[in-house]
Design an enzyme around this catalytic site. Structure first.
Site, PDB file in Angstrom:
ATOM      1  N   THR A  72       0.795  -1.228   0.000  1.00  0.00           N
ATOM      2  CA  THR A  72       0.000   0.000   0.000  1.00  0.00           C
ATOM      3  C   THR A  72       0.828   1.279   0.000  1.00  0.00           C
ATOM      4  O   THR A  72       0.321   2.324  -0.396  1.00  0.00           O
ATOM      5  CB  THR A  72      -0.945   0.032   1.221  1.00  0.00           C
ATOM      6  N   TYR A  81      13.804 -21.475   5.134  1.00  0.00           N
ATOM      7  CA  TYR A  81      12.968 -21.932   4.023  1.00  0.00           C
ATOM      8  C   TYR A  81      13.742 -22.867   3.094  1.00  0.00           C
ATOM      9  O   TYR A  81      14.903 -22.591   2.752  1.00  0.00           O
ATOM     10  CB  TYR A  81      12.459 -20.744   3.212  1.00  0.00           C
ATOM     11  N   ASP A 111      10.367  -8.451   2.471  1.00  0.00           N
ATOM     12  CA  ASP A 111      10.198  -7.596   3.643  1.00  0.00           C
ATOM     13  C   ASP A 111      10.473  -8.355   4.933  1.00  0.00           C
ATOM     14  O   ASP A 111      11.108  -7.831   5.851  1.00  0.00           O
ATOM     15  CB  ASP A 111       8.809  -6.966   3.659  1.00  0.00           C
ATOM     16  N   THR A 113     -22.778  -3.377  17.764  1.00  0.00           N
ATOM     17  CA  THR A 113     -22.124  -4.158  16.716  1.00  0.00           C
ATOM     18  C   THR A 113     -20.797  -3.528  16.324  1.00  0.00           C
ATOM     19  O   THR A 113     -19.803  -4.231  16.128  1.00  0.00           O
ATOM     20  CB  THR A 113     -23.038  -4.285  15.476  1.00  0.00           C
TER      21      THR A 113
END
Length: 243
Positions: free
Chosen positions: A9, A91, A100, A175
């Site tokens: 973003t 990994y 990141d 709510t």
């Protein structure tokens, strides 16, 4: 050195000298016309451009185009590695780990040099554990606060609520409160699990980064808040590659 953390973003950048000291920093959306304006007068001083990104190829191309307007230096995209500066990736398929996550761990490891946890509170939340000898033990990936809000807002039509920034884990009495407090409640449980795991694995430091890191602090996350942790790790890599 121009260091760039290009997320889903927003973009964070840091201009650093060859000793790793930050000269200037900034952040914003990639389509903002003045995102890198401050660096335009530094074009001849920029010796290298290093980027850590999880963004798709069109965004990478847009980043390259934006950088080309301020310097002739090419963008070096830095991905996850098997090992760097004493930090070892767990990994089997190194390329599957987000850049990141790797650079946030590298930044924390360079700072601590001991067992640690990294919580990156971004669009998705990642939690990674690093042993005292620098080996990545493993981690978790889960939805971030805003992602969970959007999911409830879009996928549960009969649960009408307004997402807001109120952060409380007490039981809700409407709510709106039930949803927003429920998300806060889930994340406080996450912090408890992380702290418990840190004790089990003997990890002494917990680092927090990411766009929602400040909100996590208000929820009681006990951690060292380092908003530029990915850039810190990228700086370690850039200095080694340019030495």
């Amino acid at each position: 050195m121009l260091l760039i953390d290009c997320g889903n973003t927003r973009v964070k950048w840091r201009l650093a000298d060859m000793d790793g000291r930050a000269v200037s920093e900034g952040f914003g959306k990639l389509d903002e016309p003045y995102l890198f304006a401050e660096m335009a007068r530094q074009d001849k001083a920029i010796l290298g451009v290093f980027a850590s990104t999880v963004a798709p190829e069109p965004t990478q191309k847009a980043l390259q185009d934006a950088i080309a307007r301020i310097t002739s230096q090419p963008v070096r995209f830095c991905w996850s590695e098997a090992v760097r500066a004493g930090l070892t990736n767990s990994y089997e398929h190194i390329e599957k780990m987000g850049a990141d996550r790797w650079h946030a761990m590298l930044g924390a490891w360079a700072d601590a040099g001991e067992g640690l946890v990294v919580i990156d509170a971004g669009s998705a939340v990642t939690v990674d554990y690093v042993s005292e000898n620098g080996r990545h033990i493993g981690g978790y990936i889960l939805p971030g606060l805003q992602m969970m809000q959007r999911s409830l807002h879009l996928d549960t039509a009969r649960v009408g609520f307004e997402p807001n920034s109120e952060l409380s884990s007490r039981p809700g009495m409407s709510t709106d409160q039930c949803v927003n407090h429920g998300l806060a409640w889930l994340n406080t449980a996450l912090f408890e699990r992380v702290m418990n795991d840190a004790k089990i694995y003997g990890l002494d430091r917990v680092y927090l980064t990411g766009g929602d890191g400040g909100r996590y602090l208000t929820l009681g996350c006990e951690a060292l808040f380092r908003p530029g942790l990915v850039l810190d790790g990228l700086m370690v890599r850039a200095r080694q590659e340019m030495s």
